[in-house]
Design a protein around this motif. Structure first.
Motif, PDB file in Angstrom:
ATOM      1  N   ALA A  52       0.834  -1.210   0.000  1.00 38.26           N
ATOM      2  CA  ALA A  52       0.000   0.000   0.000  1.00 38.26           C
ATOM      3  C   ALA A  52       0.864   1.253   0.000  1.00 38.26           C
ATOM      4  N   ALA A  53       1.923   1.261   0.803  1.00 37.42           N
ATOM      5  CA  ALA A  53       2.808   2.431   0.856  1.00 37.42           C
ATOM      6  C   ALA A  53       3.542   2.608  -0.475  1.00 37.42           C
ATOM      7  N   CYS A  54       4.013   1.519  -1.054  1.00 33.24           N
ATOM      8  CA  CYS A  54       4.715   1.591  -2.338  1.00 33.24           C
ATOM      9  C   CYS A  54       3.780   2.082  -3.439  1.00 33.24           C
ATOM     10  N   GLU A  55       2.567   1.578  -3.465  1.00 33.62           N
ATOM     11  CA  GLU A  55       1.594   2.038  -4.457  1.00 33.62           C
ATOM     12  C   GLU A  55       1.322   3.525  -4.293  1.00 33.62           C
ATOM     13  N   HIS A  56       1.224   3.954  -3.045  1.00 38.25           N
ATOM     14  CA  HIS A  56       0.929   5.362  -2.769  1.00 38.25           C
ATOM     15  C   HIS A  56       2.011   6.292  -3.338  1.00 38.25           C
ATOM     16  N   ILE A  57       3.270   5.852  -3.258  1.00 46.15           N
ATOM     17  CA  ILE A  57       4.341   6.713  -3.758  1.00 46.15           C
ATOM     18  C   ILE A  57       4.743   6.359  -5.193  1.00 46.15           C
ATOM     19  N   GLY A  58       4.032   5.418  -5.803  1.00 49.79           N
ATOM     20  CA  GLY A  58       4.245   5.119  -7.214  1.00 49.79           C
ATOM     21  C   GLY A  58       5.312   4.089  -7.537  1.00 49.79           C
ATOM     22  N   LEU A  59       5.695   3.277  -6.563  1.00 52.34           N
ATOM     23  CA  LEU A  59       6.677   2.230  -6.826  1.00 52.34           C
ATOM     24  C   LEU A  59       5.980   0.953  -7.302  1.00 52.34           C
ATOM     25  N   PRO A  60       6.639   0.180  -8.143  1.00 55.16           N
ATOM     26  CA  PRO A  60       6.029  -1.057  -8.647  1.00 55.16           C
ATOM     27  C   PRO A  60       6.024  -2.162  -7.591  1.00 55.16           C
ATOM     28  N   ASP A  61       5.264  -3.213  -7.875  1.00 52.44           N
ATOM     29  CA  ASP A  61       5.119  -4.344  -6.962  1.00 52.44           C
ATOM     30  C   ASP A  61       6.412  -5.149  -6.808  1.00 52.44           C
ATOM     31  N   ASP A  62       7.357  -4.922  -7.687  1.00 48.57           N
ATOM     32  CA  ASP A  62       8.623  -5.643  -7.582  1.00 48.57           C
ATOM     33  C   ASP A  62       9.785  -4.713  -7.211  1.00 48.57           C
ATOM     34  N   CYS A  63       9.455  -3.616  -6.525  1.00 51.73           N
ATOM     35  CA  CYS A  63      10.505  -2.668  -6.138  1.00 51.73           C
ATOM     36  C   CYS A  63      11.433  -3.304  -5.095  1.00 51.73           C
ATOM     37  N   TYR A  64      12.568  -2.674  -4.913  1.00 52.59           N
ATOM     38  CA  TYR A  64      13.595  -3.192  -4.017  1.00 52.59           C
ATOM     39  C   TYR A  64      13.067  -3.417  -2.590  1.00 52.59           C
ATOM     40  N   GLU A  65      12.326  -2.465  -2.073  1.00 55.70           N
ATOM     41  CA  GLU A  65      11.841  -2.557  -0.693  1.00 55.70           C
ATOM     42  C   GLU A  65      10.897  -3.747  -0.514  1.00 55.70           C
ATOM     43  N   LEU A  66       9.975  -3.913  -1.452  1.00 54.08           N
ATOM     44  CA  LEU A  66       9.066  -5.060  -1.359  1.00 54.08           C
ATOM     45  C   LEU A  66       9.816  -6.376  -1.484  1.00 54.08           C
ATOM     46  N   GLN A  67      10.738  -6.442  -2.421  1.00 51.87           N
ATOM     47  CA  GLN A  67      11.506  -7.677  -2.601  1.00 51.87           C
ATOM     48  C   GLN A  67      12.326  -7.996  -1.344  1.00 51.87           C
ATOM     49  N   THR A  68      12.906  -6.965  -0.751  1.00 52.81           N
ATOM     50  CA  THR A  68      13.712  -7.162   0.459  1.00 52.81           C
ATOM     51  C   THR A  68      12.850  -7.681   1.605  1.00 52.81           C
ATOM     52  N   LEU A  69      11.688  -7.063   1.804  1.00 58.63           N
ATOM     53  CA  LEU A  69      10.827  -7.492   2.903  1.00 58.63           C
ATOM     54  C   LEU A  69      10.207  -8.857   2.641  1.00 58.63           C
ATOM     55  N   ARG A  70       9.904  -9.184   1.402  1.00 60.36           N
ATOM     56  CA  ARG A  70       9.392 -10.526   1.078  1.00 60.36           C
ATOM     57  C   ARG A  70      10.460 -11.585   1.348  1.00 60.36           C
ATOM     58  N   ASP A  71      11.689 -11.273   0.962  1.00 61.18           N
ATOM     59  CA  ASP A  71      12.791 -12.198   1.218  1.00 61.18           C
ATOM     60  C   ASP A  71      12.995 -12.379   2.724  1.00 61.18           C
ATOM     61  N   PHE A  72      12.913 -11.287   3.462  1.00 67.73           N
ATOM     62  CA  PHE A  72      13.015 -11.328   4.931  1.00 67.73           C
ATOM     63  C   PHE A  72      11.929 -12.231   5.507  1.00 67.73           C
ATOM     64  N   ARG A  73      10.694 -12.051   5.038  1.00 72.70           N
ATOM     65  CA  ARG A  73       9.573 -12.881   5.495  1.00 72.70           C
ATOM     66  C   ARG A  73       9.826 -14.353   5.191  1.00 72.70           C
ATOM     67  N   ASP A  74      10.164 -14.638   3.937  1.00 70.58           N
ATOM     68  CA  ASP A  74      10.270 -16.027   3.497  1.00 70.58           C
ATOM     69  C   ASP A  74      11.486 -16.751   4.059  1.00 70.58           C
ATOM     70  N   ASN A  75      12.614 -16.051   4.181  1.00 70.90           N
ATOM     71  CA  ASN A  75      13.861 -16.717   4.552  1.00 70.90           C
ATOM     72  C   ASN A  75      14.308 -16.512   5.987  1.00 70.90           C
ATOM     73  N   PHE A  76      13.776 -15.517   6.646  1.00 75.21           N
ATOM     74  CA  PHE A  76      14.127 -15.297   8.046  1.00 75.21           C
ATOM     75  C   PHE A  76      12.954 -15.648   8.958  1.00 75.21           C
ATOM     76  N   LEU A  77      11.819 -14.980   8.751  1.00 70.79           N
ATOM     77  CA  LEU A  77      10.680 -15.209   9.636  1.00 70.79           C
ATOM     78  C   LEU A  77      10.087 -16.612   9.490  1.00 70.79           C
ATOM     79  N   CYS A  78       9.792 -17.006   8.285  1.00 68.53           N
ATOM     80  CA  CYS A  78       9.124 -18.293   8.079  1.00 68.53           C
ATOM     81  C   CYS A  78      10.035 -19.490   8.326  1.00 68.53           C
TER      82      CYS A  78
END
Length: 149
Positions: A52-78
């Motif tokens: 939602a924040a990325c969309e609000h500022i016009g970043l795509p769904d595959d931007c660096y921040e989203l990819q970083t946090l998804r990787d964090f979720r998948d490889n660290f948290l999960c």
């Protein structure tokens, strides 16, 4: 015996004596494609507040921040039971907070916290990144309760 029984149960059996063993991938040969689709869907989704924040500022769904946090979720948290429980809890509480994140004043505040969490991940400070993100979510929850969101 009907044609149906002969077609589906050769040797005239009723099927009870036939042992069915699933393949490694599952019961169907196309399960590899299904798994790829599920992984793609998982990779693209579930980062409700960051998306939602990325969309609000016009970043795509595959931007660096989203990819970083998804990787964090998948490889660290999960990777741990506790982390997976945190993710499940996030999936439950985050969707109702999305409209709040899309508000101008909130989006900028959320974006600062996202950037902070990403910087912490980049520096190997995974626990600190988790704390940053969880604190952001808690504050959003309080704000949402106060505004009726």
């Amino acid at each position: 015996m009907t044609d149906y029984e002969e077609t589906f149960h050769p040797n005239g059996t009723d099927g009870d004596d036939v042992e069915e063993v699933p393949s490694k991938a599952g019961w169907f040969d196309d399960s590899d494609e299904d798994e790829k689709r599920k992984k793609k869907d998982k990779d693209k989704g579930w980062c409700f507040l960051t998306t939602a924040a990325c969309e609000h500022i016009g970043l795509p769904d595959d931007c660096y921040e989203l990819q970083t946090l998804r990787d964090f979720r998948d490889n660290f948290l999960c990777a741990t039971v506790d982390g997976a429980e945190i993710v499940e809890e996030y999936y439950r509480i985050a969707p109702p907070l999305v409209p709040l994140v899309k508000q101008e004043h909130t989006a900028a505040w959320v974006w600062k916290h996202i950037q902070q969490a990403v910087a912490q991940i980049e520096n190997g400070q995974n626990s600190a990144a988790l704390d940053t993100y969880q604190n952001m979510v808690r504050i959003l929850q309080r704000e949402g309760r106060n505004t009726g969101t």
